[in-house]
Each structure stands twice: as C-alpha cells, then as structure tokens.
Design a protein around this motif. Sequence first.
Motif, PDB file in Angstrom:
ATOM      1  N   LYS A  77       0.863  -1.181   0.000  1.00 41.03           N
ATOM      2  CA  LYS A  77       0.000   0.000   0.000  1.00 41.03           C
ATOM      3  C   LYS A  77       0.897   1.226   0.000  1.00 41.03           C
ATOM      4  O   LYS A  77       1.990   1.208   0.557  1.00 41.03           O
ATOM      5  N   SER A 131       0.851   5.851  -0.039  1.00 36.40           N
ATOM      6  CA  SER A 131       0.131   7.120   0.038  1.00 36.40           C
ATOM      7  C   SER A 131       1.142   8.253   0.106  1.00 36.40           C
ATOM      8  O   SER A 131       2.237   8.087   0.659  1.00 36.40           O
ATOM      9  N   THR A 147       1.574  12.727   0.645  1.00 31.82           N
ATOM     10  CA  THR A 147       1.001  14.002   1.052  1.00 31.82           C
ATOM     11  C   THR A 147       2.135  14.995   1.257  1.00 31.82           C
ATOM     12  O   THR A 147       3.306  14.607   1.296  1.00 31.82           O
ATOM     13  N   GLU A 190       1.440  14.308  11.724  1.00 27.00           N
ATOM     14  CA  GLU A 190       1.125  14.117  10.307  1.00 27.00           C
ATOM     15  C   GLU A 190       1.829  12.877   9.751  1.00 27.00           C
ATOM     16  O   GLU A 190       1.257  12.155   8.930  1.00 27.00           O
ATOM     17  N   GLY A 228      -0.094   9.895  10.992  1.00 28.17           N
ATOM     18  CA  GLY A 228      -1.347   9.805  10.241  1.00 28.17           C
ATOM     19  C   GLY A 228      -1.150   9.260   8.836  1.00 28.17           C
ATOM     20  O   GLY A 228      -1.947   8.447   8.361  1.00 28.17           O
ATOM     21  N   LEU A 229      -0.083   9.688   8.174  1.00 31.77           N
ATOM     22  CA  LEU A 229       0.215   9.191   6.829  1.00 31.77           C
ATOM     23  C   LEU A 229       0.459   7.686   6.853  1.00 31.77           C
ATOM     24  O   LEU A 229      -0.080   6.939   6.028  1.00 31.77           O
ATOM     25  N   GLY A 253      -2.573   5.536   7.348  1.00 26.53           N
ATOM     26  CA  GLY A 253      -3.354   5.403   6.131  1.00 26.53           C
ATOM     27  C   GLY A 253      -2.921   4.258   5.232  1.00 26.53           C
ATOM     28  O   GLY A 253      -3.691   3.840   4.365  1.00 26.53           O
ATOM     29  N   VAL A 254      -1.706   3.754   5.421  1.00 23.48           N
ATOM     30  CA  VAL A 254      -1.228   2.654   4.569  1.00 23.48           C
ATOM     31  C   VAL A 254      -1.073   1.336   5.338  1.00 23.48           C
ATOM     32  O   VAL A 254      -0.628   0.352   4.778  1.00 23.48           O
TER      33      VAL A 254
END
Length: 158
Positions: A20, A22, A24, A149, A152-153, A156-157
């Motif tokens: 996975k 992501s 940002t 942050e 959080g990133l 998400g994965v």
Amino acid sequence: MATENADYTVTPTPYPATTKSSSTDISSISTTAKTHYFADKILITITQNGKLAHWVHVPLDISQTDGSLTSNPYLEQDDDVPSSELLPIHHLTATTILGGTVPELEVLGQTLATQIASVIVQRDEREKRMVVIGMGLEKSMSGREEFSELVGLVLGVL
C-alpha cells in the motif's frame, strides 16, 4: 543430495507481497509512505525527496521469558484513569539497524517506529512479525505537528 529437515515448515504467502502507498505534503515537503507485508516482516518506508537514510526495526514477538513485560498487574488499566491508547506500548523497543547518524532524526525515527508498532499491535494483538521502518526525513520533521502528520500518513497505509 538434499537432506530434509522435519522441523522445517513452509508457510504459503501471497506473491507478490501486499503493498500500500500514500503521499502528502508535510510542511510543504512531499512525503510518501509505503507498506509491504511479507510473511515474516512488515516493511514500512517513509521518504522525503526520494531518500532513505535511517532504518530501524521493532520486534513484536515477546518470548516467553519476557512475559513479565506484558503481564504486570501494576500496569493494568484502572477504570478511573484516562485511556492511554495513543501512547506507545512500553515493551516495544525500536533499534537502529542502519543510518541514524543525525541525533535529532534518530530520536524521531525510533519514536515514530515505536508508535507505529504500537498501533499495529493494538489493531491485532496476535501480530508477531518484525516491523522494519526505513526513513528519509528532513530535520524539520521533529516538531509535534509534523510527527502527528507522519503518524497519520503511515496509519493510512497500514
């Protein structure tokens, strides 16, 4: 001539490994997190500007001899005490395996790795794979907001 070992067990796993990813911007820096789920390890990379400079690992499997670390009656949650779900689990230890020559980033990396490993264990207490995290972070990531942050990133994965 090959010899067979009766103790050897083959564990079928999906190929290729589940992955996975992501991306940002954190403090105006493009940041990418990726996870790769292998049979024996969970590999997580967090990169900025395409670099990987610090690698740590966190063993999740506590041997039977270390059972006192996870079953201490003094550490049991009291109903009157606020939940500590956001705190890292006390028996998880991140160890630098490569890099980590910048003190600010070494502390950030080990703290981030312990936090991520804690979340993995809280999601599935049976998880025993080693967590390996590769990071290439800028020094500006050591602030509280940037840390949140980053976590959080990665969440998400996972």
